[in-house]
Each structure stands twice: as C-alpha cells, then as structure tokens.
Motif scaffolding. Structure first.
Motif, mmCIF file in Angstrom:
data_model
loop_
_atom_site.group_PDB
_atom_site.id
_atom_site.type_symbol
_atom_site.label_atom_id
_atom_site.label_comp_id
_atom_site.label_asym_id
_atom_site.label_seq_id
_atom_site.Cartn_x
_atom_site.Cartn_y
_atom_site.Cartn_z
ATOM 1 N N ASP A 297 34.737 -1.074 -8.380
ATOM 2 C CA ASP A 297 34.473 -0.586 -7.022
ATOM 3 C C ASP A 297 33.080 -1.042 -6.597
ATOM 4 O OD1 ASP A 297 36.873 0.682 -7.265
ATOM 5 O OD2 ASP A 297 36.096 2.713 -7.039
ATOM 6 N N LYS A 353 25.774 -2.294 -5.482
ATOM 7 C CA LYS A 353 26.147 -1.374 -6.549
ATOM 8 C C LYS A 353 27.619 -1.595 -6.876
ATOM 9 C CE LYS A 353 26.126 2.183 -9.369
ATOM 10 N NZ LYS A 353 25.401 2.155 -10.678
ATOM 11 N N TYR A 354 27.939 -1.610 -8.185
ATOM 12 C CA TYR A 354 29.345 -1.618 -8.572
ATOM 13 C C TYR A 354 29.574 -0.546 -9.621
ATOM 14 C CZ TYR A 354 27.925 -4.426 -12.653
ATOM 15 O OH TYR A 354 27.331 -4.876 -13.812
ATOM 16 N N PHE A 355 30.829 -0.089 -9.732
ATOM 17 C CA PHE A 355 31.184 1.024 -10.606
ATOM 18 C C PHE A 355 32.265 0.573 -11.587
ATOM 19 C CE2 PHE A 355 29.701 2.795 -6.625
ATOM 20 C CZ PHE A 355 28.910 3.871 -6.996
ATOM 21 N N SER A 358 36.124 2.573 -12.227
ATOM 22 C CA SER A 358 36.173 2.858 -10.800
ATOM 23 C C SER A 358 36.027 4.354 -10.521
ATOM 24 C CB SER A 358 37.500 2.380 -10.202
ATOM 25 O OG SER A 358 37.592 0.978 -10.238
ATOM 26 N N ILE A 359 35.457 4.658 -9.356
ATOM 27 C CA ILE A 359 35.345 6.063 -8.920
ATOM 28 C C ILE A 359 36.266 6.356 -7.732
ATOM 29 C CG2 ILE A 359 32.977 6.248 -9.754
ATOM 30 C CD1 ILE A 359 32.105 6.068 -6.751
ATOM 31 N N THR A 361 36.018 4.750 -4.430
ATOM 32 C CA THR A 361 35.122 4.892 -3.282
ATOM 33 C C THR A 361 35.909 5.158 -2.000
ATOM 34 O OG1 THR A 361 35.144 2.496 -2.953
ATOM 35 C CG2 THR A 361 33.353 3.398 -4.272
ATOM 36 N N SER A 376 34.065 9.874 -2.872
ATOM 37 C CA SER A 376 35.015 9.244 -3.788
ATOM 38 C C SER A 376 36.297 10.076 -3.870
ATOM 39 C CB SER A 376 34.408 9.092 -5.183
ATOM 40 O OG SER A 376 34.267 10.351 -5.814
ATOM 41 N N ASP A 379 36.992 10.099 -8.538
ATOM 42 C CA ASP A 379 35.934 10.809 -9.249
ATOM 43 C C ASP A 379 35.699 12.215 -8.708
ATOM 44 O OD1 ASP A 379 33.923 10.849 -11.284
ATOM 45 O OD2 ASP A 379 32.411 10.652 -9.720
ATOM 46 N N TYR A 383 28.119 10.915 -3.699
ATOM 47 C CA TYR A 383 26.953 10.261 -4.282
ATOM 48 C C TYR A 383 25.888 10.069 -3.199
ATOM 49 C CZ TYR A 383 29.806 8.980 -8.346
ATOM 50 O OH TYR A 383 30.613 9.011 -9.470
ATOM 51 N N ARG A 398 24.876 12.134 -8.315
ATOM 52 C CA ARG A 398 26.275 12.548 -8.160
ATOM 53 C C ARG A 398 26.371 14.059 -8.040
ATOM 54 N NH1 ARG A 398 30.133 14.384 -11.872
ATOM 55 N NH2 ARG A 398 32.303 13.828 -11.399
#
Length: 431
Positions: A297, A353-355, A358-359, A361, A376, A379, A383, A398
């Motif tokens: 993400d 920014k990358y996750f 994944s969260i 987004t 999100s 998740d 954030y 978070r």
C-alpha cells in the motif's frame, strides 16, 4: 410484631430500589427495542432475502435511518462517539453485512450515502440523531441488476461542493463491462435528480480481458475539488494491470475534469487502486493513497503543473507481491508485471510511504500546517502524519479504532468516520 417490622423494612427496600431503578429500566427498554429492530432485520437476511433488495426496500419507503449512540475510549486520550445505524445499511462493499457508506457536509448537515444509494442527512444534535432520507434517482444509473451480480459493484464516493452533490459509482457501460463514473445534481432536500457528469468511453470486461482477471474492488472512484469548476478523480485498473501504463487508457490514472466543458486531462498514472485523495490547496499538490497487491500500500505525493505525466510505476514497480508470491503458477505474471522493488531506479516516482504488510489504505484528509490523517480498512486504524519542508513524511502515529474505516472527513476540529463493521458514523474530537 417483629415479623410486621421486618415486612415493612423489606417493603421500604423494594420501594427505594424501584425509584432508583426506574430511569435505568426505562433507558434499557429503549435500547432493547432498538436491538430487537436489528435482530428483526438480520432475521430477514438469514431467511434468504436479497441483501441489496432489503436496502433498496428502505430506500423506496424513504424510512428515517435510526441510530444508537455509543462512546469508546481510544489511545492518546481520544474519544470515539459512534452513531450506529439500526436500519438501512445491509450491503457492504467488502463485508457482506452490515453495510458501507460515505460522508460529506452541506453547511452543518452531515450527509451519508450507502453503497446501494440510500442518501440521508442529519445535524447530529442531541443524544440521538435520526438521518432523514432524500428521495433520489441513483437507481437510474446503478440498481439491483448490478448489485445482484457482485457486492463490489457499488457507490464509490460522495462529495459536496458549491451547493452541488457528486457521487461516483461502478458503471456497467456495456453488458459485463465496467468503469468508474460520476453523477451530480444541485442540492435539494426534498428530491435529488442526478444526471450523468462523466463516464469513460472505455470499459473493462469482467470475463473477456487480456489477463483473464477482474476485480471491481480496484475501481478507485475518489473525488476532490481543485476549484469550483474542476475536480480530481481517481480510476482504478480493475485488475487489468497493463492499463495503468497505457496513456490511451484512463484506468490506473488520476484525472482533472472540467465540470463546465466536460474535458479532462491525466494528472498522474501508474496507479493500482487509488482509495484516498486530498488536494492541498496551500501547497498545490495532491496526496493520494492506494491499495497495493499482497503488501505495498502507498501514500504518494503528486506535484501539479508538471510538463510530463508523473508515473508511479504500477504494475512494473511495487513493494508488494502478486497474490501468493513467487510461486510457479505466478511465473508468467511476474514476467509480464515484475513488481520491481525500486521505483526510482526504474524511472518511476517513489511513494513517500509504503506499507508491508498492507493496511488497506482508504481516505486522506488534511488538518493544518502540513499535517494529515490517513484511514485504513484492513488495519482498522487511522494514522496521523506530517510532511517536513522537503515533503518527507514524518511523525507517523497509529490510533486503533477497532473497525474498518471506509470514509473520513474533517470539519470543525473533528474527524467524521464511516465505520463498516457496525455501519456507524464515528466522530473523534481532536485535542
């Protein structure tokens, strides 16, 4: 005599308990009545009634949408006030039940739209607030024919600006061939008659497509405003990955659309499924969030007024993996779409920014002085973050909200969330 005194004492205790418990019992009776309504609607669902049909029945009857108010303590001393819908929201975009929705304000009235086109408003005054439905013709554009095909065919966003209301949705442009479109209207609290504003000429067929894959979760659909006459709009790739790098296609792109001339231009490309969009007018850039595949993400910063179209790399570069990873059955997929692990080294723009993992987004909103909030779904959190003078992301923190956040808006120092697991409007007053 002792027996008489004991009886009188017990009688006094009962009377006292009755007085103390009267208000409590009255409140509980109301809560039980509301819970019975929830059970009644759920029983209809498990009895086999089509979930979209049940939601459209509420829409047809123009029933008020009732809510139950609850409070939940979050981290950092924040308080989440929830207005949980008792009726009306039965069809989710990701989860089957209870339902999904999107939010925006018209003056001080909070508008909500369900995934199936129920449109309602309230001023959220008092301890309990019902939402009053507005009659509308969204069914002229997307209806039970599409909803019964798959739950991911739905409303995708709601935006209100300059006394106009804009709704995006997955449009069946031809039989089993889809893309993401916009309808709009002047605000009218008695009845809103939408008309088509934007509809791509191309579509992605759910069966007959190049990669033999299709997913309308990857449809984008976010709207934000550049000025009174122009909007930004995101369109996903519908899992036809190659379209994101095709400049002749609008899929996997962000466009700027002129409401008056009905003309548009591509603002950025190389996107998978853009689910968050915020135009920062003070700094003249866009913040966009998108779902990666298995991981990856992203939050992307898009500078405007560039000579060339900024390219964010999908489906050549990504910090995620194809579902299932580098197994033998994905070998040809990786040859075609390699998901390289550096954007910059392959002439694409890096995400800020990358996750991984994944969260999920969803929406991005701006607060003040280059501070923002990202929501999100997967998740079940929001954030907070800042951008420094070099537009690098800092101070990511978070806050768990315990539910999937489908949509989020910011007004009067409060965050308003649509929470999917209970079909609720959540309100967080910021410190």
């Amino acid at each position: 005599m002792k027996k008489i005194l004991l009886s009188l004492f017990l009688l006094l205790i009962c009377v006292y308990a009755g007085f103390v418990g009267y208000n409590y019992i009255s409140k509980k009776k109301l809560e039980i009545s509301e819970q019975k309504e929830l059970i009644k609607q759920y029983n209809k669902i498990i009895a086999g009634i089509s979930i979209p049909s049940l939601e459209l029945e509420v829409k047809k009857n123009l029933d008020d949408l009732k809510t139950i108010k609850k409070k939940i303590k979050l981290d950092d001393g924040l308080l989440l006030t929830k207005h949980e819908f008792v009726n009306g929201f039965y069809s989710g975009i990701h989860e089957t039940y209870p339902g999904s929705g999107y939010l925006d304000f018209h003056n001080n009235n909070l508008f909500v739209i369900s995934a199936r086109g129920i449109l309602a408003h309230t001023d959220l005054s008092g301890d309990k607030s019902n939402f009053k439905q507005i009659k509308n013709n969204i069914g002229d554009f997307i209806n039970l024919k599409q909803f019964d095909k798959m739950k991911w065919f739905s409303i995708k966003d709601l935006k209100i600006h300059d006394n106009k209301i804009f709704v995006s949705f997955t449009e069946e442009i031809e039989e089993d061939c889809w893309n993401t479109s916009i309808i709009y209207s002047e605000i009218d609290y008695r009845e809103i008659k939408f008309q088509k504003l934007f509809s791509p000429s191309e579509c992605v067929h759910s069966k007959e497509n190049e990669d033999k894959e299709f997913n309308a979760h990857q449809s984008g659909g976010r709207i934000d405003f550049y000025n009174n006459d122009e909007i930004f709009f995101t369109i996903g790739d519908y899992r036809s990955r190659g379209l994101a790098q095709d400049k002749k296609s609008l899929n996997g792109k962000i466009i700027k659309f002129n409401i008056k001339s009905r003309s548009y231009k591509i603002i950025s490309m190389g996107h998978r499924n853009p689910q968050g969009l915020f135009y920062d007018n003070d700094n003249n850039f866009i913040l966009e969030s998108e779902h990666g595949p298995q991981g990856g993400d992203e939050i992307n910063l898009i500078h405007l007024n560039k000579n060339e179209i900024p390219n964010f790399g999908w489906a050549i570069a990504s910090y995620g993996e194809h579902y299932g990873g580098k197994k033998e059955s994905n070998k040809l997929k990786y040859q075609k779409y390699p998901l390289l692990k550096s954007h910059e080294n392959n002439n694409f723009i890096e995400p800020i920014k990358y996750f991984v993992p994944s969260i999920g987004t969803s929406e991005i909103v701006g607060l003040t002085n280059k501070s923002y909030v990202l929501s999100s779904t997967k998740d079940k959190a929001i954030y907070f973050f800042n951008l420094n003078s070099s537009n690098e992301l800092e101070n990511l923190s978070r806050i768990k909200v315990t539910e999937r956040v489908r949509d989020m808006i910011y007004k009067d120092n409060k965050l308003f969330l649509f929470l999917e697991n209970t079909a609720s409007v959540g309100i967080i007053e910021l410190n």
